[in-house]
Design a protein around this motif. Sequence first.
Motif, mmCIF file in Angstrom:
data_model
loop_
_atom_site.group_PDB
_atom_site.id
_atom_site.type_symbol
_atom_site.label_atom_id
_atom_site.label_comp_id
_atom_site.label_asym_id
_atom_site.label_seq_id
_atom_site.Cartn_x
_atom_site.Cartn_y
_atom_site.Cartn_z
ATOM 1 N N THR A 1 12.319 10.837 5.582
ATOM 2 C CA THR A 1 11.440 10.992 4.421
ATOM 3 C C THR A 1 10.221 10.078 4.490
ATOM 4 O O THR A 1 9.249 10.297 3.770
ATOM 5 C CB THR A 1 12.205 10.694 3.121
ATOM 6 N N ALA A 2 10.253 9.057 5.349
ATOM 7 C CA ALA A 2 9.154 8.100 5.416
ATOM 8 C C ALA A 2 7.973 8.620 6.229
ATOM 9 O O ALA A 2 6.858 8.125 6.089
ATOM 10 C CB ALA A 2 9.640 6.788 6.025
ATOM 11 N N PHE A 3 8.184 9.636 7.073
ATOM 12 C CA PHE A 3 7.151 10.077 8.003
ATOM 13 C C PHE A 3 6.230 11.131 7.387
ATOM 14 O O PHE A 3 6.686 12.052 6.713
ATOM 15 C CB PHE A 3 7.781 10.653 9.274
ATOM 16 N N ASP A 4 4.952 10.977 7.680
ATOM 17 C CA ASP A 4 3.970 11.978 7.285
ATOM 18 C C ASP A 4 3.733 13.000 8.396
ATOM 19 O O ASP A 4 3.390 14.144 8.120
ATOM 20 C CB ASP A 4 2.641 11.301 6.935
ATOM 21 N N GLU A 5 3.899 12.585 9.630
ATOM 22 C CA GLU A 5 3.818 13.504 10.757
ATOM 23 C C GLU A 5 4.483 12.872 11.965
ATOM 24 O O GLU A 5 4.754 11.668 11.996
ATOM 25 C CB GLU A 5 2.380 13.900 11.078
ATOM 26 N N VAL A 6 4.750 13.714 12.957
ATOM 27 C CA VAL A 6 5.369 13.252 14.192
ATOM 28 C C VAL A 6 4.596 13.820 15.372
ATOM 29 O O VAL A 6 4.062 14.929 15.310
ATOM 30 C CB VAL A 6 6.865 13.655 14.256
ATOM 31 N N HIS A 7 4.503 13.026 16.447
ATOM 32 C CA HIS A 7 3.900 13.459 17.704
ATOM 33 C C HIS A 7 4.937 13.340 18.806
ATOM 34 O O HIS A 7 5.734 12.390 18.829
ATOM 35 C CB HIS A 7 2.705 12.571 18.070
ATOM 36 N N TRP A 8 4.912 14.284 19.744
ATOM 37 C CA TRP A 8 5.694 14.186 20.968
ATOM 38 C C TRP A 8 4.727 13.956 22.123
ATOM 39 O O TRP A 8 3.673 14.601 22.197
ATOM 40 C CB TRP A 8 6.483 15.467 21.224
ATOM 41 N N VAL A 9 5.089 13.068 23.032
ATOM 42 C CA VAL A 9 4.227 12.726 24.161
ATOM 43 C C VAL A 9 5.018 12.905 25.451
ATOM 44 O O VAL A 9 6.208 12.549 25.526
ATOM 45 C CB VAL A 9 3.702 11.285 24.042
ATOM 46 N N ALA A 10 4.362 13.436 26.483
ATOM 47 C CA ALA A 10 4.991 13.666 27.776
ATOM 48 C C ALA A 10 4.839 12.441 28.682
ATOM 49 O O ALA A 10 3.939 11.616 28.477
ATOM 50 C CB ALA A 10 4.369 14.888 28.444
ATOM 51 N N PRO A 11 5.685 12.305 29.695
ATOM 52 C CA PRO A 11 5.636 11.124 30.563
ATOM 53 C C PRO A 11 4.283 10.890 31.231
ATOM 54 O O PRO A 11 3.799 9.756 31.268
ATOM 55 C CB PRO A 11 6.724 11.406 31.605
ATOM 56 N N ALA A 12 3.643 11.934 31.764
ATOM 57 C CA ALA A 12 2.360 11.754 32.450
ATOM 58 C C ALA A 12 1.296 11.236 31.486
ATOM 59 O O ALA A 12 0.435 10.424 31.864
ATOM 60 C CB ALA A 12 1.901 13.063 33.089
ATOM 61 N N GLU A 13 1.371 11.679 30.232
ATOM 62 C CA GLU A 13 0.407 11.223 29.228
ATOM 63 C C GLU A 13 0.631 9.752 28.884
ATOM 64 O O GLU A 13 -0.328 8.986 28.723
ATOM 65 C CB GLU A 13 0.526 12.109 27.994
ATOM 66 N N ALA A 14 1.894 9.344 28.807
ATOM 67 C CA ALA A 14 2.201 7.934 28.546
ATOM 68 C C ALA A 14 1.781 7.059 29.716
ATOM 69 O O ALA A 14 1.279 5.935 29.516
ATOM 70 C CB ALA A 14 3.693 7.763 28.264
ATOM 71 N N ASN B 1 0.852 -1.188 0.000
ATOM 72 C CA ASN B 1 0.000 0.000 0.000
ATOM 73 C C ASN B 1 0.888 1.238 0.000
ATOM 74 O O ASN B 1 1.222 1.784 1.065
ATOM 75 C CB ASN B 1 -0.924 0.011 1.219
ATOM 76 N N PRO B 2 1.305 1.698 -1.193
ATOM 77 C CA PRO B 2 2.223 2.836 -1.269
ATOM 78 C C PRO B 2 1.683 4.106 -0.613
ATOM 79 O O PRO B 2 2.470 4.988 -0.246
ATOM 80 C CB PRO B 2 2.412 3.037 -2.784
ATOM 81 N N ALA B 3 0.363 4.215 -0.472
ATOM 82 C CA ALA B 3 -0.225 5.422 0.108
ATOM 83 C C ALA B 3 -0.296 5.377 1.627
ATOM 84 O O ALA B 3 -0.822 6.309 2.255
ATOM 85 C CB ALA B 3 -1.639 5.621 -0.451
ATOM 86 N N MET B 4 0.227 4.337 2.252
ATOM 87 C CA MET B 4 0.152 4.225 3.704
ATOM 88 C C MET B 4 0.788 5.420 4.385
ATOM 89 O O MET B 4 1.850 5.904 3.984
ATOM 90 C CB MET B 4 0.855 2.957 4.182
ATOM 91 N N LYS B 5 0.149 5.916 5.427
ATOM 92 C CA LYS B 5 0.645 7.045 6.200
ATOM 93 C C LYS B 5 1.431 6.534 7.401
ATOM 94 O O LYS B 5 0.991 5.598 8.085
ATOM 95 C CB LYS B 5 -0.531 7.905 6.665
ATOM 96 N N LEU B 6 2.587 7.136 7.663
ATOM 97 C CA LEU B 6 3.418 6.764 8.807
ATOM 98 C C LEU B 6 3.464 7.910 9.806
ATOM 99 O O LEU B 6 3.842 9.033 9.460
ATOM 100 C CB LEU B 6 4.840 6.415 8.358
ATOM 101 N N ILE B 7 3.069 7.616 11.044
ATOM 102 C CA ILE B 7 3.104 8.596 12.133
ATOM 103 C C ILE B 7 4.174 8.162 13.132
ATOM 104 O O ILE B 7 4.122 7.058 13.676
ATOM 105 C CB ILE B 7 1.745 8.712 12.841
ATOM 106 N N GLY B 8 5.134 9.027 13.369
ATOM 107 C CA GLY B 8 6.180 8.759 14.349
ATOM 108 C C GLY B 8 5.803 9.314 15.710
ATOM 109 O O GLY B 8 5.170 10.367 15.807
ATOM 110 N N VAL B 9 6.198 8.609 16.764
ATOM 111 C CA VAL B 9 5.915 9.043 18.124
ATOM 112 C C VAL B 9 7.236 9.196 18.867
ATOM 113 O O VAL B 9 8.011 8.242 18.999
ATOM 114 C CB VAL B 9 5.001 8.036 18.858
ATOM 115 N N ASP B 10 7.491 10.396 19.337
ATOM 116 C CA ASP B 10 8.741 10.740 20.006
ATOM 117 C C ASP B 10 8.448 11.156 21.444
ATOM 118 O O ASP B 10 7.286 11.338 21.832
ATOM 119 C CB ASP B 10 9.427 11.874 19.235
#
Length: 368
Positions: free
Chosen positions: A254-267, A214-223
Amino acid sequence: MTSVLPIHPFPVHATTQRGPRRDDRPSSMVGNTPVLRITAPFATDERGFWAKLEGFNPGGMKDRPALHMVERARARGALRPGARIIESSSGTLGLGLALAGMAYRHPVTVVTDPGLEPILVRMLTAYGARVDQVTEPHPDGGWQQARRDRVDQLLAEDPTAWHPDQYSNPDCVAAYRGLALELRAQVGDVDVLVCSVGTGGHSAGVARVLREFNPAMKLIGVDAIGSRIFGQPVQPRLMRGLGSSIYPANVDYTAFDEVHWVAPAEAVWACRALAATHYATGGWSVGAVALVAGWAAQAHVREATVAAIFPDGPQRYFDTIYNDDYCHEHGLLAAEQPIEPVTIDDPGRVTVQSWTRCDAVAAPGRRV
């Protein structure tokens, strides 16, 4: 002369076992992990996501690259029979290398730092690995760079030793082909994939294979908050297993469509909510990924197949994420469920402190 048992290398390609599972060696227990549908409180029943539960591997997700990197290094002659393996790890790869060392008859040294959970130190030792702990962080690269510097020192002392270098070894990326093929066999074509990012190996490796279908797959990174990978300033981090104070070469920006950052309390909220509602949970990466994947399932069309990789289980986090005293000490018991992220345009212009997303992803500096 020491006898060597016959080795059956872990296959990178997915396999399917039918009937009750029976394994004749520890390394064959790696792979064929289950997927679980995750819904409330992360998403509605109609818009849930699939979680690949890599904690069902003996040591977690990084059993896969550990075995594959060792196998390939032996095949090339870079790792000689009986030579020592020396690597830096915050924990999970160390467990995988202990397994690989056992399977292929190599002594293993894992270079860690004081943040490694005591249970991991004990388990690594029980599995036969030598634990070498640095005592001071690097002034710029933090504990990660301090560990890497110590690896270089140990390699200089033992010219026969081999260093996997998980941050820049392409075999670390290639090792996840089996995971990707398993996931597709379980849920079909994936439209949105959510991965934590630390060394960059599994996000690059899994996305690359799934996009063959699926070449159109979206990749979301979590940092993690305080990680340098996607252009934020380095800060001290409680969260281990995702984020980095260096620029890992295996991160495929280049593979990522977007990135999210998450804080410790949220995790922490997400980890505990998973445990209470799905009888499946894990560490910092699992909590952060679950939070973002639930949001992604709500943000995309109902028909989209959203999948997330849960890298490990909860066992090593009983004294942190699942310890009320620890969480109170660090202000991690948030009263309310995180609902949605703040959106920013440029990670270089604002220092994020809570769940935040950005769809402008670019390599922020020189990679190591």
